[in-house]
Design a protein around this motif. Structure first.
Motif, PDB file in Angstrom:
ATOM      1  N   GLY A 245       0.816  -1.337   0.161  1.00 20.10           N
ATOM      2  CA  GLY A 245       0.081   0.017   0.083  1.00 20.10           C
ATOM      3  C   GLY A 245       0.799   1.236   0.125  1.00 20.10           C
ATOM      4  N   LEU A 246       2.090   1.007   0.201  1.00 25.84           N
ATOM      5  CA  LEU A 246       3.138   2.129   0.593  1.00 25.84           C
ATOM      6  C   LEU A 246       4.284   2.209  -0.193  1.00 25.84           C
ATOM      7  CD1 LEU A 246       2.928   4.526   2.411  1.00 25.84           C
ATOM      8  CD2 LEU A 246       3.933   3.438   4.079  1.00 25.84           C
ATOM      9  N   PHE A 247       4.805   0.722  -0.281  1.00 27.89           N
ATOM     10  CA  PHE A 247       6.166   0.775  -0.778  1.00 27.89           C
ATOM     11  C   PHE A 247       5.833  -0.004  -2.248  1.00 27.89           C
ATOM     12  CE2 PHE A 247       7.393   0.579   3.533  1.00 27.89           C
ATOM     13  CZ  PHE A 247       8.373   1.525   3.437  1.00 27.89           C
ATOM     14  N   LYS A 248       6.594   0.058  -3.074  1.00 29.84           N
ATOM     15  CA  LYS A 248       6.693  -0.436  -4.491  1.00 29.84           C
ATOM     16  C   LYS A 248       6.578  -1.866  -4.563  1.00 29.84           C
ATOM     17  CE  LYS A 248       9.679   3.226  -6.729  1.00 29.84           C
ATOM     18  NZ  LYS A 248      11.165   3.551  -6.760  1.00 29.84           N
ATOM     19  N   ASN A 249       5.814  -2.449  -5.563  1.00 26.48           N
ATOM     20  CA  ASN A 249       5.284  -3.756  -5.176  1.00 26.48           C
ATOM     21  C   ASN A 249       6.405  -4.551  -6.060  1.00 26.48           C
ATOM     22  OD1 ASN A 249       4.773  -3.554  -8.032  1.00 26.48           O
ATOM     23  ND2 ASN A 249       2.487  -3.052  -7.474  1.00 26.48           N
ATOM     24  N   GLY A 348      -7.773   3.463   0.728  1.00 27.37           N
ATOM     25  CA  GLY A 348      -7.912   2.947   2.103  1.00 27.37           C
ATOM     26  C   GLY A 348      -6.457   2.316   2.426  1.00 27.37           C
ATOM     27  N   MET A 349      -6.218   1.483   1.210  1.00 27.12           N
ATOM     28  CA  MET A 349      -5.088   0.647   1.560  1.00 27.12           C
ATOM     29  C   MET A 349      -3.860   1.655   1.861  1.00 27.12           C
ATOM     30  SD  MET A 349      -5.470  -2.611   1.185  1.00 27.12           S
ATOM     31  CE  MET A 349      -3.872  -3.659   0.495  1.00 27.12           C
ATOM     32  N   ARG A 350      -3.706   2.727   0.943  1.00 21.81           N
ATOM     33  CA  ARG A 350      -2.628   3.532   1.278  1.00 21.81           C
ATOM     34  C   ARG A 350      -2.594   4.281   2.823  1.00 21.81           C
ATOM     35  NH1 ARG A 350       0.989   5.033  -1.730  1.00 21.81           N
ATOM     36  NH2 ARG A 350       2.427   7.004  -1.351  1.00 21.81           N
TER      37      ARG A 350
ATOM     38  N   GLY B  46       5.926   3.629  -3.158  1.00 22.14           N
ATOM     39  CA  GLY B  46       5.230   3.360  -4.538  1.00 22.14           C
ATOM     40  C   GLY B  46       4.018   4.162  -4.297  1.00 22.14           C
ATOM     41  N   GLU B  47       3.216   3.726  -5.393  1.00 22.44           N
ATOM     42  CA  GLU B  47       1.838   4.615  -5.673  1.00 22.44           C
ATOM     43  C   GLU B  47       0.707   3.919  -4.939  1.00 22.44           C
ATOM     44  OE1 GLU B  47       1.545   6.364  -9.816  1.00 22.44           O
ATOM     45  OE2 GLU B  47       3.476   6.809  -8.362  1.00 22.44           O
TER      46      GLU B  47
END
Lengths: 443, 485
Positions: A245-249, A348-350, B46-47
């Motif tokens: 939700g926050l970092f690159k996947n 919401g995830m973020r 990330g986004e």
């Protein structure tokens, strides 16, 4: 017995139709010497009320939130589960159905899995996801076997910062086939040391976890470049998908297969299971992927519908040639995860991921202020390693009596980190809980 | 006949998740923020995922509508052979949902998790008693996972004798995943045919059994719903050459309290808790596939194992010959709770009665339908019976057409085209939780369909006609896979 509807008249008339005398007569094909001689030695049946008492007593002996304040993650995370998710998941049309072999009357499950596959690909940045498998550990083991099938190699390299219990499952899976497993050590900053890779040849796959077992975010981009230079596949494992939700996947950083544990997404901890093995890859590898897949299609009238598909990869057709025995998924857990992701939405995830991050950063900084050492300095997500002074074991025990579980001691998994603990903070811990923990460990 | 159960009721449309919603909606209440924002490493940030934003009511309606397109055991009879789709007692769900179980962290110190450990310890004992085996691991997360665990145990046993055997015998009436489980362990499966009675003959096994064969995987009762009568003799043949006997116990539902698996030569057996011990199947999992072994194989079971000392339970890793770990933690504990709850509700007499009635129901259906559909093996069956479409061939009606039509009558179709040894097979497993009245209705529906096959086969070719969708194009789905939206 309340689950058995037959009256004695029913039994008599049915036996007559079948043409046997008595219920025992139905078992005439079972030789005498194959039978139980005595009645089963089991407790006599309990009424529903008695059962409630017995189960209630077992359940009450457990240390769980909210009475206990947990600061322990390590592959199983406490997150809020919206009431709407639990309520929807309990609908008996979902709960009491089977594998959707007959698509016309299983569109509910099929569309829900198709949506789960889609949300999973979006979360992980991958092109295709299966309908889930057992758990994060078996997902990793299957991913490595898949990579070896694709590359036709016999060796994998695994970061020592992959969950220690996952690594043991991988060992179990690889042992009978004689696949070779090399371990990559870790650096002082809490990330995987890849320098050993340079001397390794004939590698089918390299597996790393991010966030890793120490909670640290790995530089997947850099790793994927190194791995691809060796013509191996990058398997990116995870235990906490909320981090994306926050970092690159993993997909955006070049992972070929991304797999891990999805328990964080609306699934109760349940003493470790059932949970959710998430599994995704690049599209070009779909035919080597284990597990079930749902695809979109149309019916005779051209209406949109969904079916289980690509099953020729599996045991149904060429059973002697099948390479994976995965036959079931954890469908209901996948459904819970889909409902959870739908309830969160992208926004919401973020926000939730950010809150998890900020709360654990708060604990980290309070512990630092109190003079404790945080040795691994890489950025982390909701858990991190702290070094407590020797003799902290007594404090840990004392805290348990105060109903605070101050993280997971790392000594059994990393003997060199004998006084280190893995601490986890999710959105379920309040600032008050965190302050209480810091106060207690100081005293 | 009485009016059929199938209806033409309201079927609401519902788009895909991402075809609804609006940016900024949220179906979930974020906990209060009581800490400051912390700086984030920009290289790593990330986004966030590209998920649709939905309100709670959007989500509730979405999944409620989807659920109405599904058939489940609570909706009606689900006679899926080999899958044991029986009624799942509601009390089991309540027990599994208790906070002490659902909220338990798997890495808690043993002193803080006595309840879950005690439950696992006792469940192992109950399963030992029911099967007649000596020791149990609850770790495998599904039936096929249990098969794999069983194969690993066999592999480790031979290794402890300094041997590496290369083959496993798998009869044609065994479950579909058996050969793949053997392959995962590096074994080559050697198929063996059942005899004209639908069971395995000792001679056929003797022909292929040799010193390079690690053992045999028998499904008993087998997938034709028949008891392998020669199992003791077969076990002697396999044991004489140093092999082991694996029993796929997925069909244990038929023989609880009746067959003593430990005394008929079985060395390793897996159970499907979700079938025999009444866990709802959840649209395809989670399951649980415990493995039961005889004493000589106990050292090889997966770790950790629950041990008891002076009334205190703990997890022990002290089994140096163990095959290792198969699951990150201890398997599907939530499913174990339901099995435990079921066993305690039923008691010893109830379990045996369940098997007797499951077998009674299947034999009743077999007798009532044997003139209507072709019965390839006319022998007393266990909990399921197998027919074929032989009688309907002349009217150009297939098994598939008939079972699709069954949906219009309000039933889930039985298992079709399995087992592989019967061409055009239909395998019916009514289970013990269906009443005589419900079974009679089901029989009448099948008779009516057989009648339609003669008089109006088009009805069957066009079936189903009352579901959310009509027959789906599976070929295109496989040729041009669309697996995500």
């Amino acid at each position: 017995m309340r689950y058995l509807p037959h009256t004695s008249e029913d039994i008599t008339s049915m036996l007559e139709e079948v043409g046997v005398d008595g219920l025992d007569g139905l078992f005439s094909t079972i030789p005498e010497d194959c039978r139980h001689r005595d009645d089963l030695n089991l407790p006599e049946p309990l009424t529903e009320w008695e059962l409630n008492d017995r189960m209630g007593a077992l359940s009450d002996s457990m240390a769980v939130s909210p009475e206990y304040k947990m600061f322990i993650g390590a592959g199983s995370y406490q997150h809020y589960i919206p009431a709407s998710v639990s309520s929807l998941l309990g609908r008996s049309e979902f709960v009491t159905s089977y594998t959707p072999y007959q698509p016309e009357i299983s569109q509910g499950t099929l569309q829900a899995i198709y949506e789960y596959q889609t949300l999973t690909t979006r979360l992980l940045g991958m092109e295709v996801a299966n309908a889930s498998i057992y758990d994060g550990a078996s997902a990793l083991a299957e991913a490595l076997l898949m990579a070896l099938r694709i590359t036709k190699k016999r060796k994998v390299a695994i970061s020592s910062l992959i969950h220690p219990l996952y690594r043991r499952v991988v060992q179990t899976y690889c042992e009978p086939s004689g696949y070779e497993i090399a371990e990559l050590p870790y650096l002082d900053d809490g990330r995987t040391d890849l320098s050993k890779l340079a001397g390794m040849n004939d590698l089918g796959a390299v597996a790393v976890q991010s966030p890793n077992f120490f909670g640290c975010i790995e530089n997947l981009k850099e790793i994927s470049e190194m791995v691809h230079e060796k013509s191996a596949l990058l398997v990116a494992s995870f235990t906490e998908p909320l981090a994306y939700g926050l970092f690159k996947n993993p997909g955006s950083q070049g992972a070929d297969i991304a797999c891990g544990e999805g328990q964080s997404l609306g699934i109760p901890q349940s003493f470790g299971g059932p949970v959710l093995g998430m599994f995704a890859s690049k599209m070009k590898y779909v035919r080597s992927m284990p597990g079930r897949l749902v695809g979109k299609t149309t019916d005779m009238d051209g209406k949109r519908g969904f079916v289980l598909t690509l099953s020729t990869r599996e045991q149904h057709i060429r059973r002697e040639k099948a390479t994976s025995n995965i036959c079931t998924n954890n469908s209901l857990c996948a459904l819970a995860a889909a409902m959870y992701m739908a309830s969160m939405g992208g926004t919401g995830m973020r926000e939730l991921a950010m809150l998890n991050y900020d709360k654990s950063e708060y604990l980290k900084s309070e512990l630092k202020k109190a003079g404790f050492k945080i040795n691994f300095e890489s950025p982390t997500f909701n858990e991190f390693v702290v070094e407590f002074p020797a003799g902290f074991k007594n404090t840990y025990e004392r805290l348990l009596e105060k109903k605070i579980v101050a993280g997971l001691p790392l000594a059994p998994y990393y003997p060199e980190l004998s006084s280190h603990y893995l601490l986890c903070v999710t959105e379920t811990r309040t600032r008050q809980d965190i302050d209480a923990l810091v106060r207690e460990v100081k005293s | 006949m009485k009016e059929s159960l199938g209806t033409t009721g309201l079927i609401l449309n519902e788009p895909l998740l991402w075809e609804k919603g609006k940016k900024g909606r949220r179906g979930f209440s974020l906990p209060r923020r009581d800490v400051e924002f912390s700086p984030l490493n920009e290289d790593l940030a990330g986004e966030g995922p590209d998920f649709p934003d939905l309100s709670e009511v959007d989500v509730v309606r979405h999944y409620t509508r989807l659920s109405t397109w599904n058939f489940g055991v609570d909706t009606g009879m689900y006679p899926l052979g080999s899958c044991t789709m029986k009624y799942n007692p509601k009390t089991n769900e309540r027990q599994a949902g208790l906070q002490g179980f659902a909220g338990a962290h798997p890495l808690l110190p043993a002193g803080l998790s006595q309840g879950t450990l005690k439950l696992m310890f006792e469940l192992e004992q109950y399963l030992s008693e029911i099967t007649g085996m000596d020791a149990v691991t609850l770790q495998p997360a599904a039936g096929a996972h249990g098969e794999f665990a069983g194969m690993l145990v066999i592999c480790a046993y031979h290794k402890s004798k300094g041997e590496r055997r290369s083959k496993i015998i798998v009869p044609d009436t065994a479950h579909g995943t058996n050969p793949a489980s053997a392959t995962l362990c590096g074994y080559q499966s050697v198929p063996v045919k059942s005899n004209e009675q639908g069971i395995l003959s000792p001679e056929a096994v003797a022909d292929v059994m040799d010193e390079d064969t690690a053992g045999i995987m028998v499904t008993n009762p087998n997938t034709l719903g028949l008891f392998e009568e020669n199992i003791k003799k077969i076990a002697e043949i396999v044991h004489a050459k140093g092999g082991l006997v694996y029993c796929d116990g997925a069909n244990m539902n038929a023989v609880m309290g009746i067959v003593h698996m430990g005394e008929i030569g079985i060395d390793v057996l897996h159970l499907n808790l979700h079938k025999t011990f009444s866990t709802p199947h959840g649209g395809g999992g989670p399951g649980s596939g415990p493995v039961c072994v005889k004493k000589h194989l106990e050292p090889f079971l997966p770790v950790p194992r629950v041990v008891e000392e002076n009334g205190k339970y703990s997890l022990s890793e002290d089994f140096p010959e163990s095959v290792g770990k198969l699951h990150a933690f201890y398997g599907n504990f939530g499913v174990m709770i339901k099995a435990y709850s079921y066993i305690l509700s039923m008691g010893p007499g109830g379990l045996k009665k369940a098997s007797q009635l499951a077998v009674l129901n299947a034999n009743y259906i077999k007798e009532k339908l044997k003139g209507v559909f072709h019965l390839p093996y006319d022998r007393p069956c266990m909990h399921e019976c197998v027919f074929s479409d032989e009688f309907q061939k002349a009217d150009k009606v297939t098994t598939l057409d008939m079972v699709k039509r069954l949906m219009d009558y309000g039933y889930h179709p039985p298992t079709i085209y399995f087992p592989l040894v019967v061409h055009g097979s239909i395998m019916i497993e009514p289970t013990e939780t269906e009443s005589k009245e419900d079974i009679d209705l089901f029989i009448e529906a099948l008779k009516a369909i057989a009648d339609e096959a003669k008089k109006n086969p088009e009805l069957l070719h066009d079936a189903p006609s009352r579901c959310k969708v009509r027959r789906l194009d599976e070929t295109t789905a496989a040729r041009k896979p669309c697996l995500a939206g």
